[in-house]
Design a protein around this motif. Structure first.
Motif, PDB file in Angstrom:
ATOM      1  N   VAL A 156      -2.917   6.577   2.627  1.00 48.94           N
ATOM      2  CA  VAL A 156      -2.711   5.367   3.185  1.00 48.94           C
ATOM      3  C   VAL A 156      -2.386   5.579   4.664  1.00 48.94           C
ATOM      4  O   VAL A 156      -2.708   4.742   5.313  1.00 48.94           O
ATOM      5  N   ASN A 197       5.373   4.911   7.698  1.00 46.57           N
ATOM      6  CA  ASN A 197       4.635   5.733   6.884  1.00 46.57           C
ATOM      7  C   ASN A 197       3.311   6.249   7.595  1.00 46.57           C
ATOM      8  O   ASN A 197       3.141   7.612   6.893  1.00 46.57           O
ATOM      9  N   ARG A 198       2.732   5.606   8.431  1.00 49.02           N
ATOM     10  CA  ARG A 198       1.698   6.025   9.229  1.00 49.02           C
ATOM     11  C   ARG A 198       2.037   7.508   9.891  1.00 49.02           C
ATOM     12  O   ARG A 198       1.056   8.419   9.944  1.00 49.02           O
ATOM     13  N   ARG A 208      -8.201   1.119   0.086  1.00 49.34           N
ATOM     14  CA  ARG A 208      -6.857   1.065   0.635  1.00 49.34           C
ATOM     15  C   ARG A 208      -5.721   0.252  -0.187  1.00 49.34           C
ATOM     16  O   ARG A 208      -4.713   0.727  -0.307  1.00 49.34           O
ATOM     17  N   GLN A 209      -6.012  -0.731  -1.027  1.00 48.76           N
ATOM     18  CA  GLN A 209      -5.238  -1.353  -1.702  1.00 48.76           C
ATOM     19  C   GLN A 209      -4.823  -0.612  -2.982  1.00 48.76           C
ATOM     20  O   GLN A 209      -3.571  -0.740  -3.194  1.00 48.76           O
ATOM     21  N   THR A 243      -2.575   2.182  -1.607  1.00 48.64           N
ATOM     22  CA  THR A 243      -1.206   1.230  -1.270  1.00 48.64           C
ATOM     23  C   THR A 243      -0.432   1.049  -2.413  1.00 48.64           C
ATOM     24  O   THR A 243       1.029   1.316  -2.430  1.00 48.64           O
ATOM     25  N   SER A 294      -1.246   9.900  -2.219  1.00 46.39           N
ATOM     26  CA  SER A 294      -1.413   8.459  -1.834  1.00 46.39           C
ATOM     27  C   SER A 294      -0.748   8.215  -0.559  1.00 46.39           C
ATOM     28  O   SER A 294      -1.164   7.389   0.428  1.00 46.39           O
ATOM     29  N   SER A 295       0.257   9.083  -0.159  1.00 48.64           N
ATOM     30  CA  SER A 295       0.863   8.650   1.038  1.00 48.64           C
ATOM     31  C   SER A 295       0.028   9.339   2.221  1.00 48.64           C
ATOM     32  O   SER A 295       0.005   8.552   3.265  1.00 48.64           O
TER      33      SER A 295
END
Length: 435
Positions: free
Chosen positions: A69, A304-305, A190-191, A194, A65-66
């Motif tokens: 995202v 987070n990016r 993406r939702q 996230t 997930s990380s």
């Protein structure tokens, strides 16, 4: 009440107190101490394994997930290419510096130079059969295997087997192409990821509330099992590795933070304290990854990016402490057998330590496997690994902390180079190097 006072302490102080208590109690009860017919060692082992299992439970969904995202937030391939180049460059630089530091201290202190046969002086028999049983059927081909593990045939099986490199590669590709879907498709996926990432962070916070108990159990078990007896014959080797690791984490990495990242190193130590203490107790960069992500994003202020790209990759391939340890261990074994390694041979050791610290990541007893690869390449007897088995576990805890700290420094430095604003405490006082 004392319990309320303890719970009001910051997490890193709770973990530090747990570490101190673990050493004292572990030495006091030993391997055989117990109560009501149940050994304390078994209790420590049970609680520690529960904590490790809880951390490892988070790894796969958190990494997936990380990364997805983070990757889906990139505007274009040029941004990804720039970030990737910076990340790889940083990891190569710090690993090489760590190996050279290990080489320097191994030649200065020369911990393996003793009179007589090592089996007599060190009080350890280098039993080839025992060492081979510990290492399994591993050889130099494990370095090449890293490229095959990069592209797994079954991503589900790779995740189940803990092959993080393949999982990271798949997640990077998934996030990259997710960002290029049509708007309605991109928004839904993406939702979802996230939301999954947010859930994993909350689960991490929950598990971290029990970190002092888990850390106490893991360290108490190790101390109860090994005690301090193993330090006697191998004290100089232990000291050499410890001093070299300390030089890297207390001098080299802070300098990189200060000069390249233009941030306050002391603030970063404080921000990463919980992750460092957890890395020390678990001896696993992967198991510590959820806490590392949390500390870097929540305490240091890295986006987070950036963190979702740099940290999972670093937990898999960036092993400064491991590379340093491999170099010192090989030189120690050579010295113990009375061998003087030429400069060319030492250069080969440096190169192989750099490659194997990446190539054997994720394999059980990874450092021992890497050391046998290097010993074979330079013509040293493989049974020499038996000389360091007694203190390997304790040194593993130290070098893992160095690995994790290097990853976090990379995230901060790269975030600064990308123009990100970090936590207020990271601002430097020196006007000459302010932006």
């Amino acid at each position: 009440m004392p319990s309320l006072q303890f719970s009001s302490l910051k997490l890193h102080w709770q973990i530090l107190i747990a570490l101190i208590l673990a050493v004292v109690i572990g030495l006091s009860v030993g391997r055989d101490g117990g109560i009501f017919g149940l050994s304390f060692y078994a209790i420590f082992s049970f609680i520690g394994q529960l904590f490790l299992n809880a951390l490892k439970m988070l790894i796969v969904p958190l990494i997936v997930s990380s990364i997805i995202v983070g990757m889906s937030g990139f505007g274009g391939s040029e941004h990804l290419g720039r970030l990737g180049a910076k990340t790889i460059g940083y990891y190569a630089l710090t690993s090489l510096l760590a190996i050279l530091i290990g080489l320097l201290f191994a030649n200065l202190i020369q911990p393996g130079q003793v009179d007589g046969h090592p089996a007599e002086v060190f009080g350890l028999s280098a039993d080839t059969a025992t060492v081979q049983a510990t290492l399994g059927d591993r050889d130099a081909s494990d370095v090449v295997e890293v490229f095959l593990r990069l592209i797994p045939t079954n991503i589900i099986a790779a995740a189940a087997e803990g092959q993080m490199l393949g999982l990271i590669f798949f997640s990077l590709l998934y996030g990259f192409f997710l960002a290029r879907l049509h708007e309605d498709q991109r928004h839904v996926q993406r939702q979802f990821f996230t939301g999954l990432f947010a859930i994993m962070l909350r689960m991490t916070d929950l598990i971290m509330r029990f970190a002092p108990i888990g850390v106490f159990a893991l360290v108490a078990k190790t101390v109860a099992e090994t005690g301090l007896a193993a330090f006697g014959p191998l004290a100089l080797f232990f000291l050499t590795v410890t001093v070299a690791l300390a030089t890297h984490i207390l001098l080299v990495l802070p300098l990189l933070l200060y000069v390249i990242g233009r941030v306050n190193p002391l603030a970063h130590y404080m921000a990463m304290s919980a992750a460092l203490l957890t890395a020390f107790s678990t001896a696993s960069s992967s198991a510590t990854l959820p806490i590392t992500l949390d500390c870097v994003e929540q305490n240091a202020g890295v986006s987070n990016r950036t963190s979702s790209f740099v940290l999972p990759l670093g937990a898999t391939v960036n092993m400064d402490g491991t590379a340093l340890y491999e170099c010192v261990a090989v030189l120690f074994i050579a010295q113990a057998y009375g061998l003087e390694l030429a400069l060319g041979t030492q250069f080969i050791i440096v190169l192989l330590a750099l490659l194997t610290s990446i190539g054997v990541a994720g394999i059980p007893a990874a450092s021992l496997v890497a050391i046998t690869v290097i010993l074979s390449a330079v013509g040293l007897p493989l049974e020499g690994v038996g000389l360091i088995l007694a203190v390997d576990r304790l040194l593993d805890m130290l070098r893992t902390a160095v690995n994790v700290f290097s990853d976090s420094c990379g995230a901060v430095i790269i975030a600064r180079s990308e123009g990100e604003a970090l936590a207020a405490s990271y601002a430097l006082k020196a006007p000459a190097i302010q932006n």
